[in-house]
Design a protein around this motif. Structure first.
Motif, PDB file in Angstrom:
ATOM      1  N   ILE A  57       0.908  -1.131   0.079  1.00  0.00           N
ATOM      2  CA  ILE A  57      -0.015   0.110   0.037  1.00  0.00           C
ATOM      3  C   ILE A  57       0.836   1.262   0.048  1.00  0.00           C
ATOM      4  CG2 ILE A  57      -0.255  -0.016   2.665  1.00  0.00           C
ATOM      5  CD1 ILE A  57      -3.146   0.938   2.000  1.00  0.00           C
ATOM      6  N   LYS A  85      -1.969  -1.157  -3.641  1.00  0.00           N
ATOM      7  CA  LYS A  85      -3.341  -0.327  -3.358  1.00  0.00           C
ATOM      8  C   LYS A  85      -2.654   1.094  -3.287  1.00  0.00           C
ATOM      9  CE  LYS A  85      -7.166   0.014  -0.590  1.00  0.00           C
ATOM     10  NZ  LYS A  85      -8.175  -0.265  -1.607  1.00  0.00           N
ATOM     11  N   ASP A 104      -6.531   4.262  -6.067  1.00  0.00           N
ATOM     12  CA  ASP A 104      -7.581   3.216  -5.584  1.00  0.00           C
ATOM     13  C   ASP A 104      -8.372   3.854  -4.678  1.00  0.00           C
ATOM     14  OD1 ASP A 104      -6.642   0.728  -7.118  1.00  0.00           O
ATOM     15  OD2 ASP A 104      -4.983   1.008  -5.456  1.00  0.00           O
ATOM     16  N   GLU A 105      -8.002   4.991  -4.000  1.00  0.00           N
ATOM     17  CA  GLU A 105      -8.940   5.684  -2.756  1.00  0.00           C
ATOM     18  C   GLU A 105      -8.349   7.077  -2.643  1.00  0.00           C
ATOM     19  OE1 GLU A 105     -10.311   3.581   0.633  1.00  0.00           O
ATOM     20  OE2 GLU A 105      -9.745   1.615  -0.111  1.00  0.00           O
ATOM     21  N   GLU A 122      -8.238  -4.301   4.600  1.00  0.00           N
ATOM     22  CA  GLU A 122      -8.580  -4.821   3.445  1.00  0.00           C
ATOM     23  C   GLU A 122      -7.515  -5.068   2.657  1.00  0.00           C
ATOM     24  OE1 GLU A 122     -10.016  -2.048  -0.102  1.00  0.00           O
ATOM     25  OE2 GLU A 122     -11.421  -1.694   1.733  1.00  0.00           O
ATOM     26  N   VAL A 123      -6.248  -4.519   2.737  1.00  0.00           N
ATOM     27  CA  VAL A 123      -4.897  -5.038   2.158  1.00  0.00           C
ATOM     28  C   VAL A 123      -4.516  -6.421   2.893  1.00  0.00           C
ATOM     29  CG1 VAL A 123      -2.610  -4.381   2.114  1.00  0.00           C
ATOM     30  CG2 VAL A 123      -4.289  -2.732   1.658  1.00  0.00           C
ATOM     31  N   LYS A 126      -6.589  -9.150   1.734  1.00  0.00           N
ATOM     32  CA  LYS A 126      -6.286  -9.573  -0.082  1.00  0.00           C
ATOM     33  C   LYS A 126      -4.934 -10.127  -0.041  1.00  0.00           C
ATOM     34  CE  LYS A 126      -5.169  -6.963  -4.262  1.00  0.00           C
ATOM     35  NZ  LYS A 126      -3.851  -7.960  -4.630  1.00  0.00           N
TER      36      LYS A 126
END
Length: 132
Positions: A57, A85, A104-105, A122-123, A126
């Motif tokens: 991330i 991400k 992504d966000e 979330e990461v 995943k």
């Protein structure tokens, strides 16, 4: 509340030129046992990817010297880094600008622990799914 993370820690890259912002976000990420790397501007971040470094991330500020966040994100995506991400971060509403270049966000400043935590979870999910 911190949760125990299975497997390897989440590798987070903070692209930010403000020492205070780096401190605040680092403290948040440490609560989720992230491995933290800092880049002081977009050019440093792009250079890390050119050197073959990998991250799960990226939290990328918008306004920085040398190379802005959106410029850096665009270059990182162009290098083929599609799995990392990327979260664009800014005091102003730059969501559209970040999304256009491949983020992504978007997360407005000041960042909130629960929002950062949700993104990290979330990461982690995943990562765990990718290794299964």
């Amino acid at each position: 509340m911190t949760s125990y993370v299975e497997g390897s820690p989440v590798k987070a890259l903070i692209v930010e030129d403000s020492a205070v912002e780096i401190m605040v976000l680092s403290a948040m990420l440490r609560r989720f046992h992230c491995e933290i790397t800092i880049a002081k501007n977009g050019k440093e971040a792009v250079q890390m990817f050119l050197e073959g470094k990998k991250f799960d991330i990226i939290f990328c500020d918008k306004d920085m010297p040398v190379m802005s966040g959106p410029e850096a994100i665009e270059k990182i995506r162009t290098l083929g880094e599609i799995h990392v991400k990327i979260v664009g971060v800014s005091i102003d509403n730059a969501q559209e600008e970040f999304m256009r270049v491949g983020a992504d966000e978007f997360m407005p400043k000041p960042m909130e622990l629960d929002v950062v935590g949700a993104i990290i979870q979330e990461v982690i999910k995943k990562k765990n799914n990718d290794t299964v």
